[in-house]
Design a protein around this motif. Structure first.
Motif, PDB file in Angstrom:
ATOM      1  N   PRO A  62       0.864  -1.186   0.000  1.00  0.00           N
ATOM      2  CA  PRO A  62       0.000   0.000   0.000  1.00  0.00           C
ATOM      3  C   PRO A  62       0.903   1.239   0.000  1.00  0.00           C
ATOM      4  O   PRO A  62       1.810   1.355   0.837  1.00  0.00           O
ATOM      5  N   ALA A  63       0.663   2.158  -0.910  1.00  0.00           N
ATOM      6  CA  ALA A  63       1.523   3.340  -1.001  1.00  0.00           C
ATOM      7  C   ALA A  63       1.547   4.132   0.308  1.00  0.00           C
ATOM      8  O   ALA A  63       2.566   4.730   0.669  1.00  0.00           O
ATOM      9  N   ALA A  64       0.434   4.096   1.050  1.00  0.00           N
ATOM     10  CA  ALA A  64       0.347   4.874   2.294  1.00  0.00           C
ATOM     11  C   ALA A  64       1.258   4.333   3.390  1.00  0.00           C
ATOM     12  O   ALA A  64       1.574   5.044   4.349  1.00  0.00           O
ATOM     13  N   ILE A  65       1.670   3.057   3.270  1.00  0.00           N
ATOM     14  CA  ILE A  65       2.548   2.461   4.287  1.00  0.00           C
ATOM     15  C   ILE A  65       3.859   2.040   3.626  1.00  0.00           C
ATOM     16  O   ILE A  65       4.448   1.013   3.946  1.00  0.00           O
ATOM     17  N   THR A  66       4.295   2.855   2.674  1.00  0.00           N
ATOM     18  CA  THR A  66       5.545   2.609   1.961  1.00  0.00           C
ATOM     19  C   THR A  66       6.390   3.873   2.015  1.00  0.00           C
ATOM     20  O   THR A  66       5.862   4.980   1.845  1.00  0.00           O
ATOM     21  N   ALA A  67       7.680   3.713   2.274  1.00  0.00           N
ATOM     22  CA  ALA A  67       8.576   4.854   2.389  1.00  0.00           C
ATOM     23  C   ALA A  67       9.768   4.692   1.459  1.00  0.00           C
ATOM     24  O   ALA A  67      10.155   3.577   1.111  1.00  0.00           O
ATOM     25  N   HIS A  68      10.335   5.824   1.068  1.00  0.00           N
ATOM     26  CA  HIS A  68      11.555   5.794   0.277  1.00  0.00           C
ATOM     27  C   HIS A  68      12.724   5.379   1.156  1.00  0.00           C
ATOM     28  O   HIS A  68      12.874   5.871   2.276  1.00  0.00           O
ATOM     29  N   LYS A  69      13.532   4.485   0.653  1.00  0.00           N
ATOM     30  CA  LYS A  69      14.696   4.015   1.399  1.00  0.00           C
ATOM     31  C   LYS A  69      15.842   5.014   1.242  1.00  0.00           C
ATOM     32  O   LYS A  69      16.262   5.298   0.114  1.00  0.00           O
ATOM     33  N   PRO A  70      16.358   5.557   2.335  1.00  0.00           N
ATOM     34  CA  PRO A  70      17.536   6.425   2.217  1.00  0.00           C
ATOM     35  C   PRO A  70      18.706   5.665   1.590  1.00  0.00           C
ATOM     36  O   PRO A  70      18.874   4.468   1.821  1.00  0.00           O
ATOM     37  N   ALA A  71      19.517   6.365   0.825  1.00  0.00           N
ATOM     38  CA  ALA A  71      20.647   5.726   0.153  1.00  0.00           C
ATOM     39  C   ALA A  71      21.609   5.094   1.146  1.00  0.00           C
ATOM     40  O   ALA A  71      22.253   4.077   0.852  1.00  0.00           O
ATOM     41  N   GLN A  72      21.701   5.678   2.355  1.00  0.00           N
ATOM     42  CA  GLN A  72      22.638   5.167   3.367  1.00  0.00           C
ATOM     43  C   GLN A  72      22.132   3.916   4.069  1.00  0.00           C
ATOM     44  O   GLN A  72      22.860   3.298   4.847  1.00  0.00           O
ATOM     45  N   LEU A  73      20.892   3.550   3.809  1.00  0.00           N
ATOM     46  CA  LEU A  73      20.262   2.407   4.477  1.00  0.00           C
ATOM     47  C   LEU A  73      20.282   1.203   3.544  1.00  0.00           C
ATOM     48  O   LEU A  73      19.823   1.290   2.407  1.00  0.00           O
ATOM     49  N   SER A  74      20.818   0.085   4.011  1.00  0.00           N
ATOM     50  CA  SER A  74      20.873  -1.111   3.174  1.00  0.00           C
ATOM     51  C   SER A  74      19.481  -1.700   3.008  1.00  0.00           C
ATOM     52  O   SER A  74      18.586  -1.508   3.837  1.00  0.00           O
ATOM     53  N   PHE A  75      19.289  -2.451   1.892  1.00  0.00           N
ATOM     54  CA  PHE A  75      18.021  -3.159   1.712  1.00  0.00           C
ATOM     55  C   PHE A  75      17.793  -4.138   2.859  1.00  0.00           C
ATOM     56  O   PHE A  75      16.669  -4.310   3.326  1.00  0.00           O
ATOM     57  N   ARG A  76      18.854  -4.785   3.316  1.00  0.00           N
ATOM     58  CA  ARG A  76      18.739  -5.763   4.403  1.00  0.00           C
ATOM     59  C   ARG A  76      18.184  -5.115   5.663  1.00  0.00           C
ATOM     60  O   ARG A  76      17.246  -5.627   6.274  1.00  0.00           O
TER      61      ARG A  76
END
Length: 308
Positions: A106-120
C-alpha cells in the motif's frame, strides 16, 4: 513464474513450500515491488498456525505467502499513487506476504529508502522497529525517565531499547541470561527473565519504573504492572487488549503510516538504531529462517535476501 514461500493450510512446518505464484498487478493506491529483502517475525509462524490479528475475520486464501515487511525497488505503480516512480528504492508493509520475488505494498505504508540504508536493514523496519517506535511514543515519557522493556532480546524489544535511549530514557531490558551481553550492548540495564521478575527489577530501579513496554504477556505483564505507580504508562504488544486492560494498561496503538517508517529509517542512518540483523537466508531457505525465529533462539533480526 515468480517464486514465493507459502503455507498451504493452517498447521506446522509441514504446510510450508517454495512455490511458483502469479506476478501480482497493483490496484489503486498500490505499488508493485521487486523484493530485495524480507524481514522474518514471530507473527509469520503464528499466522501459519491460525492466529488472526485483532479485527481480522476473513477466511485466508491458500496458498498464502509468508511475511509482512520488505524492501525492494518499484516495478509498477497503481492508479492514484503519487510520490513514487519505477525504480525507486522503497520499504514497507506487504499486503499479502513478503517472502516473495514480487509483492504489492500500500503506497500509504511505503517509504523511500535512504541511500545510506541497506536493503537488508530496511526490510526489518516496517514491523519490528515501527512497532517499537509506536510503543515508546505512546508511553510519552519525559527525558530521564526509566522504561522497562520485557522480551528485550528479540527484534521489537531490541529496537525499543535503542529507541528509548534515542529519546533520552533510561532503559531496563528483561531477557534471558544468555542475552545479557546483547541487551547491555544496546545501552540498557539487563534483568534476567524468570519468576519474581519484579524483585529483580526493583534491585536496579528501587523506585520502580516510569513506564513499561511489554512484549511477553501473562505473568510477565502482571509483574511489570506492579512496578508502576501510573498504570496508564503500561503498553503491550505481547498480550490481548482484554488482558492488559485488566491491569490498567493498553495495547500498542500502531500508526501504520509512512511517516513512522521515515522516522525509524532516520534513526538507523543517524546511528541511533541498529536493527542487529544476525543471520540472512536466501529465499529457497526461507523455512530454515522461519525455524530460527519459531524456535525462540533468534537474537536480533533474521532476514531473507531475495535478490542481490
Amino acid at each position: 513464474m515468480p517464486k514465493a514461500y507459502v503455507f498451504t493450510r493452517y498447521g506446522g512446518p509441514e504446510t510450508e513450500a517454495l512455490a511458483e505464484v502469479d506476478r501480482p498487478s497493483p490496484g489503486p493506491g498500490e505499488v508493485l515491488v521487486a523484493v530485495r529483502a524480507a524481514g522474518v517475525n514471530p507473527i509469520d509462524w503464528k499466522v501459519r498456525k491460525g492466529y488472526r490479528r485483532p479485527g481480522e475475520t476473513d477466511t485466508r486464501t491458500f496458498p498464502a505467502v509468508f511475511g509482512s515487511e520488505v524492501s525492494g525497488t518499484v516495478e509498477e505503480i497503481g492508479a492514484g499513487v503519487d510520490g513514487f516512480a519505477v525504480g525507486d528504492e522503497v520499504f514497507g508493509n506487504a499486503m499479502a506476504g513478503g517472502y516473495a520475488e514480487y509483492v504489492l505494498l500500500p503506497a500509504a505504508i511505503t517509504a523511500h529508502k535512504p541511500a545510506q540504508l541497506s536493503f537488508r536493514d530496511a526490510a526489518t523496519l516496517p514491523v519490528a522497529a515501527a512497532t517499537a517506535y509506536d510503543g515508546v511514543r505512546q508511553l510519552d515519557l519525559p527525558a530521564g525517565a526509566t522504561v522497562l522493556v520485557t522480551g528485550a532480546g528479540g527484534g521489537v524489544g531490541s529496537a525499543a531499547l535503542q529507541i528509548a535511549r534515542a529519546f533520552g530514557l533510561r532503559a531496563v531490558g528483561v531477557a534471558s541470561e544468555g542475552k545479557k551481553d546483547f541487551v547491555e550492548s544496546l545501552g540498557a540495564v539487563h534483568v534476567p527473565s524468570g519468576p519474581d521478575l519484579a524483585l529483580r527489577v526493583r534491585a536496579v530501579a528501587p523506585d520502580g519504573v516510569d513506564g513499561a513496554y511489554d512484549l511477553v504477556g501473562g505473568e510477565v505483564l502482571a509483574e511489570a504492572a506492579t512496578l508502576l505507580t501510573d498504570r496508564t504508562k503500561l503498553v503491550t504488544a505481547g498480550a490481548p487488549a482484554a488482558e492488559v486492560e485488566k491491569v490498567g494498561g493498553a495495547r500498542v496503538e500502531r500508526a501504520r503510516n509512512a511517516a513512522v517508517l521515515d522516522e525509524v529509517a532516520q534513526l538507523v542512518v543517524n546511528g541511533q538504531l541498529d536493527p542487529h540483523v544476525t543471520r540472512t537466508f536466501p529465499l529457497d531457505q526461507a523455512g530454515e529462517a522461519l525455524r530460527t525465529v519459531e524456535d525462540g533462539h533468534a537474537r536480533g533480526k533474521i532476514v531473507i535476501e531475495v535478490s542481490a
